[in-house]
Design a protein around this motif. Structure first.
Motif, PDB file in Angstrom:
ATOM      1  N   SER A  43       5.740 -15.468   6.114  1.00  0.00           N
ATOM      2  CA  SER A  43       5.914 -14.145   6.707  1.00  0.00           C
ATOM      3  C   SER A  43       4.767 -13.825   7.653  1.00  0.00           C
ATOM      4  O   SER A  43       3.701 -14.440   7.603  1.00  0.00           O
ATOM      5  CB  SER A  43       6.003 -13.078   5.610  1.00  0.00           C
ATOM      6  N   ASN A  44       4.981 -12.833   8.517  1.00  0.00           N
ATOM      7  CA  ASN A  44       3.915 -12.390   9.422  1.00  0.00           C
ATOM      8  C   ASN A  44       2.723 -11.894   8.617  1.00  0.00           C
ATOM      9  O   ASN A  44       2.874 -11.367   7.507  1.00  0.00           O
ATOM     10  CB  ASN A  44       4.420 -11.272  10.326  1.00  0.00           C
ATOM     11  N   ARG A  45       1.532 -12.056   9.206  1.00  0.00           N
ATOM     12  CA  ARG A  45       0.293 -11.630   8.550  1.00  0.00           C
ATOM     13  C   ARG A  45      -0.452 -10.677   9.487  1.00  0.00           C
ATOM     14  O   ARG A  45      -1.409 -11.067  10.150  1.00  0.00           O
ATOM     15  CB  ARG A  45      -0.562 -12.841   8.198  1.00  0.00           C
ATOM     16  N   PRO A  46      -0.004  -9.426   9.556  1.00  0.00           N
ATOM     17  CA  PRO A  46      -0.649  -8.474  10.464  1.00  0.00           C
ATOM     18  C   PRO A  46      -2.106  -8.240  10.077  1.00  0.00           C
ATOM     19  O   PRO A  46      -2.441  -8.191   8.888  1.00  0.00           O
ATOM     20  CB  PRO A  46       0.190  -7.196  10.312  1.00  0.00           C
ATOM     21  N   PRO A  47      -2.997  -8.067  11.076  1.00  0.00           N
ATOM     22  CA  PRO A  47      -4.433  -7.936  10.805  1.00  0.00           C
ATOM     23  C   PRO A  47      -4.838  -6.529  10.373  1.00  0.00           C
ATOM     24  O   PRO A  47      -5.713  -5.897  10.967  1.00  0.00           O
ATOM     25  CB  PRO A  47      -5.058  -8.318  12.151  1.00  0.00           C
ATOM     26  N   VAL A  48      -4.200  -6.029   9.337  1.00  0.00           N
ATOM     27  CA  VAL A  48      -4.532  -4.709   8.788  1.00  0.00           C
ATOM     28  C   VAL A  48      -4.406  -4.783   7.271  1.00  0.00           C
ATOM     29  O   VAL A  48      -3.652  -5.588   6.730  1.00  0.00           O
ATOM     30  CB  VAL A  48      -3.593  -3.604   9.325  1.00  0.00           C
ATOM     31  N   GLU A  49      -5.162  -3.920   6.588  1.00  0.00           N
ATOM     32  CA  GLU A  49      -5.004  -3.810   5.143  1.00  0.00           C
ATOM     33  C   GLU A  49      -3.676  -3.109   4.832  1.00  0.00           C
ATOM     34  O   GLU A  49      -3.291  -2.161   5.513  1.00  0.00           O
ATOM     35  CB  GLU A  49      -6.148  -3.004   4.542  1.00  0.00           C
ATOM     36  N   GLN A  50      -3.018  -3.580   3.795  1.00  0.00           N
ATOM     37  CA  GLN A  50      -1.780  -2.946   3.345  1.00  0.00           C
ATOM     38  C   GLN A  50      -2.087  -2.059   2.135  1.00  0.00           C
ATOM     39  O   GLN A  50      -3.195  -2.059   1.602  1.00  0.00           O
ATOM     40  CB  GLN A  50      -0.746  -4.010   3.001  1.00  0.00           C
ATOM     41  N   THR A  51      -1.088  -1.319   1.698  1.00  0.00           N
ATOM     42  CA  THR A  51      -1.243  -0.455   0.533  1.00  0.00           C
ATOM     43  C   THR A  51      -0.078  -0.686  -0.420  1.00  0.00           C
ATOM     44  O   THR A  51       0.937  -1.300  -0.055  1.00  0.00           O
ATOM     45  CB  THR A  51      -1.246   1.026   0.940  1.00  0.00           C
ATOM     46  N   ALA A  52      -0.224  -0.159  -1.623  1.00  0.00           N
ATOM     47  CA  ALA A  52       0.868  -0.255  -2.595  1.00  0.00           C
ATOM     48  C   ALA A  52       2.121   0.401  -2.044  1.00  0.00           C
ATOM     49  O   ALA A  52       3.241  -0.097  -2.229  1.00  0.00           O
ATOM     50  CB  ALA A  52       0.449   0.400  -3.905  1.00  0.00           C
ATOM     51  N   GLY A  53       1.960   1.512  -1.331  1.00  0.00           N
ATOM     52  CA  GLY A  53       3.114   2.206  -0.766  1.00  0.00           C
ATOM     53  C   GLY A  53       3.863   1.375   0.261  1.00  0.00           C
ATOM     54  O   GLY A  53       5.095   1.409   0.324  1.00  0.00           O
ATOM     55  N   VAL A  54       3.121   0.601   1.064  1.00  0.00           N
ATOM     56  CA  VAL A  54       3.752  -0.259   2.067  1.00  0.00           C
ATOM     57  C   VAL A  54       4.637  -1.294   1.385  1.00  0.00           C
ATOM     58  O   VAL A  54       5.791  -1.510   1.784  1.00  0.00           O
ATOM     59  CB  VAL A  54       2.682  -0.945   2.942  1.00  0.00           C
ATOM     60  N   TYR A  55       4.113  -1.949   0.361  1.00  0.00           N
ATOM     61  CA  TYR A  55       4.879  -3.000  -0.311  1.00  0.00           C
ATOM     62  C   TYR A  55       6.048  -2.424  -1.104  1.00  0.00           C
ATOM     63  O   TYR A  55       7.109  -3.057  -1.200  1.00  0.00           O
ATOM     64  CB  TYR A  55       3.968  -3.823  -1.206  1.00  0.00           C
ATOM     65  N   LYS A 102      -6.684 -13.391   5.774  1.00  0.00           N
ATOM     66  CA  LYS A 102      -7.584 -12.642   4.887  1.00  0.00           C
ATOM     67  C   LYS A 102      -7.089 -11.239   4.565  1.00  0.00           C
ATOM     68  O   LYS A 102      -7.506 -10.640   3.570  1.00  0.00           O
ATOM     69  CB  LYS A 102      -8.980 -12.567   5.503  1.00  0.00           C
ATOM     70  N   TRP A 103      -6.184 -10.684   5.387  1.00  0.00           N
ATOM     71  CA  TRP A 103      -5.906  -9.261   5.268  1.00  0.00           C
ATOM     72  C   TRP A 103      -5.107  -8.883   4.030  1.00  0.00           C
ATOM     73  O   TRP A 103      -5.398  -7.877   3.367  1.00  0.00           O
ATOM     74  CB  TRP A 103      -5.214  -8.775   6.540  1.00  0.00           C
ATOM     75  N   ALA A 104      -4.103  -9.666   3.668  1.00  0.00           N
ATOM     76  CA  ALA A 104      -3.310  -9.324   2.480  1.00  0.00           C
ATOM     77  C   ALA A 104      -4.126  -9.472   1.190  1.00  0.00           C
ATOM     78  O   ALA A 104      -4.120  -8.561   0.349  1.00  0.00           O
ATOM     79  CB  ALA A 104      -2.042 -10.171   2.422  1.00  0.00           C
ATOM     80  N   PRO A 105      -4.864 -10.585   0.978  1.00  0.00           N
ATOM     81  CA  PRO A 105      -5.725 -10.647  -0.202  1.00  0.00           C
ATOM     82  C   PRO A 105      -6.792  -9.561  -0.211  1.00  0.00           C
ATOM     83  O   PRO A 105      -7.169  -9.062  -1.272  1.00  0.00           O
ATOM     84  CB  PRO A 105      -6.351 -12.040  -0.110  1.00  0.00           C
ATOM     85  N   LEU A 106      -7.285  -9.193   0.983  1.00  0.00           N
ATOM     86  CA  LEU A 106      -8.287  -8.130   1.060  1.00  0.00           C
ATOM     87  C   LEU A 106      -7.729  -6.820   0.520  1.00  0.00           C
ATOM     88  O   LEU A 106      -8.439  -6.059  -0.149  1.00  0.00           O
ATOM     89  CB  LEU A 106      -8.744  -7.963   2.511  1.00  0.00           C
ATOM     90  N   SER A 107      -6.462  -6.551   0.780  1.00  0.00           N
ATOM     91  CA  SER A 107      -5.829  -5.348   0.249  1.00  0.00           C
ATOM     92  C   SER A 107      -5.867  -5.349  -1.276  1.00  0.00           C
ATOM     93  O   SER A 107      -6.059  -4.295  -1.915  1.00  0.00           O
ATOM     94  CB  SER A 107      -4.377  -5.257   0.733  1.00  0.00           C
ATOM     95  N   TYR A 108      -5.697  -6.525  -1.868  1.00  0.00           N
ATOM     96  CA  TYR A 108      -5.733  -6.689  -3.323  1.00  0.00           C
ATOM     97  C   TYR A 108      -7.157  -6.533  -3.842  1.00  0.00           C
ATOM     98  O   TYR A 108      -7.417  -5.794  -4.793  1.00  0.00           O
ATOM     99  CB  TYR A 108      -5.159  -8.064  -3.661  1.00  0.00           C
ATOM    100  N   TRP A 109      -8.113  -7.220  -3.197  1.00  0.00           N
ATOM    101  CA  TRP A 109      -9.509  -7.180  -3.650  1.00  0.00           C
ATOM    102  C   TRP A 109     -10.116  -5.789  -3.517  1.00  0.00           C
ATOM    103  O   TRP A 109     -10.974  -5.411  -4.324  1.00  0.00           O
ATOM    104  CB  TRP A 109     -10.345  -8.167  -2.843  1.00  0.00           C
ATOM    105  N   SER A 110      -9.727  -5.046  -2.504  1.00  0.00           N
ATOM    106  CA  SER A 110     -10.340  -3.738  -2.255  1.00  0.00           C
ATOM    107  C   SER A 110      -9.684  -2.609  -3.048  1.00  0.00           C
ATOM    108  O   SER A 110     -10.068  -1.457  -2.911  1.00  0.00           O
ATOM    109  CB  SER A 110     -10.286  -3.409  -0.756  1.00  0.00           C
ATOM    110  N   GLY A 111      -8.695  -2.946  -3.874  1.00  0.00           N
ATOM    111  CA  GLY A 111      -8.073  -1.947  -4.737  1.00  0.00           C
ATOM    112  C   GLY A 111      -6.991  -1.124  -4.084  1.00  0.00           C
ATOM    113  O   GLY A 111      -6.470  -0.175  -4.698  1.00  0.00           O
ATOM    114  N   ARG A 112      -6.583  -1.487  -2.870  1.00  0.00           N
ATOM    115  CA  ARG A 112      -5.565  -0.689  -2.178  1.00  0.00           C
ATOM    116  C   ARG A 112      -4.160  -0.929  -2.736  1.00  0.00           C
ATOM    117  O   ARG A 112      -3.226  -0.205  -2.393  1.00  0.00           O
ATOM    118  CB  ARG A 112      -5.606  -0.986  -0.682  1.00  0.00           C
TER     119      ARG A 112
END
Length: 330
Positions: free
Chosen positions: A100-112, A232-242
């Protein structure tokens, strides 16, 4: 002044060295091959194209992998291959993972959560069995409670949302997120965290119970997937608690039959967390798989798939499981 100048020179040299390492690692890029077979598909969503594969015929089943930097549809392959004999199984690559695409932004629980709701509405188009791991299990529970017509049954693997990853991000998580978002330093830190030796250690000590299960091809795949553009962006969303989401209030209102499976030796979401789920959802079917960690569906795939099939077909008559901290009823 001389000391300040030296520090500036050293800092500049350090940043230059990091940038050089980042560039050389980027030059080693290789395309990520698919990890499951079947009929491929691409869902054009608002934030990017999300890919998936479908196999088999029958009642729809959607497989949702976890959100670790080692995650991807490969962790659901044993379920995908085996259950396709009886169900129409779809393995989804979450946005930011797999092909899938890997946009260079942090995601959130709401996005998923919204992605899952839209995918079920636009692609699956009928109530589906959801098999989800980690934070994806929490997203599936929230969706099943809010839009029960989309979900027929739930199978949650090492789920979060009650005792783990249920609170707002801490200061530590926020600081970690800021570090990894830095253009040069953040990329360098992510490259360190995803070098081959670090990936091998993680697989052998945190993902699998048996280190011998970790092959060179598995390490290589982990390296390739974690070095895709924007990786890095999707795992970063996980690591940062988003991706944290508290679902304690959702569990008591669930209408769907639910099975919860846990790796007995899991570390990211320890099995002690199963007590929280039993507190809010005592009627669910619970099962712990000994000598497994984050991926019990991989490490003990034969037993996992047999339990899943029997439970779905109403043939599961297993005794209630006793977990750490509980007392067996007299």
């Amino acid at each position: 002044m001389k000391n300040i100048g030296k520090l500036l020179l050293l800092g500049g040299a350090g940043l230059g060295g990091m940038a050089l390492v980042n560039r050389r690692i980027g030059e080693a890029y290789r395309p990520l091959p698919g990890s499951v077979d079947g009929e491929p598909g691409g869902y054009v969503w608002r934030d990017g194209v999300v890919y998936y594969h479908t196999k088999g015929e029958g009642e729809p089943m959607v497989l949702l992998h976890g959100f670790h930097h080692l995650s991807g549809p490969h962790e659901m392959r044993p379920v995908y291959d085996d259950l396709a004999a009886d169900y129409r199984v779809t393995a989804l690559d979450w946005l930011g993972y797999g092909q899938s695409n890997r946009p260079p932004v942090e995601q959130t629980a709401g996005v998923y959560q919204q992605l899952l709701a839209d995918f079920l509405e636009d692609v699956i188009r009928q109530p589906a069995i959801i098999v989800a791991s980690g934070p994806g299990a929490a997203f599936a529970v929230r969706l099943a409670r809010r839009q029960p017509e989309k979900v027929s049954r739930l199978v949650l693997i090492n789920p979060t949302g009650v005792d783990q990853l249920a609170d707002k991000p801490s200061c530590w998580h926020t600081a970690l997120g800021l570090l990894f978002k830095l253009p040069i330093v953040g990329d360098f830190a992510f490259n360190l965290a995803t070098c081959r030796s670090a990936l091998r250690w993680e697989l052998e000590n945190r993902i699998f119970f048996e280190p011998g299960e970790v092959t060179e091809s598995l390490v290589d795949r982990a390296w390739v997937t974690s070095h895709q553009p924007g990786a890095k962006w999707a795992p970063l969303s996980y690591w940062s608690g988003r991706l944290n989401l508290n679902i304690a209030g959702d569990l008591g209102s669930l209408q769907q039959p639910t099975m919860i499976a846990w790796g007995q030796q899991a570390q990211h979401a320890p099995i002690a967390g199963i007590r929280g789920f039993k507190r809010y959802l005592p009627e669910a079917r619970y099962r712990a798989f000994d000598r497994t960690r984050e991926w019990p569906q991989v490490e003990d795939s034969k037993a996992f798939n047999a339990l899943l099939r029997n439970w779905l077909q109403g043939k599961d008559h297993g005794a209630a499981a006793i977990f750490p901290g509980e007392v067996e009823p007299q």
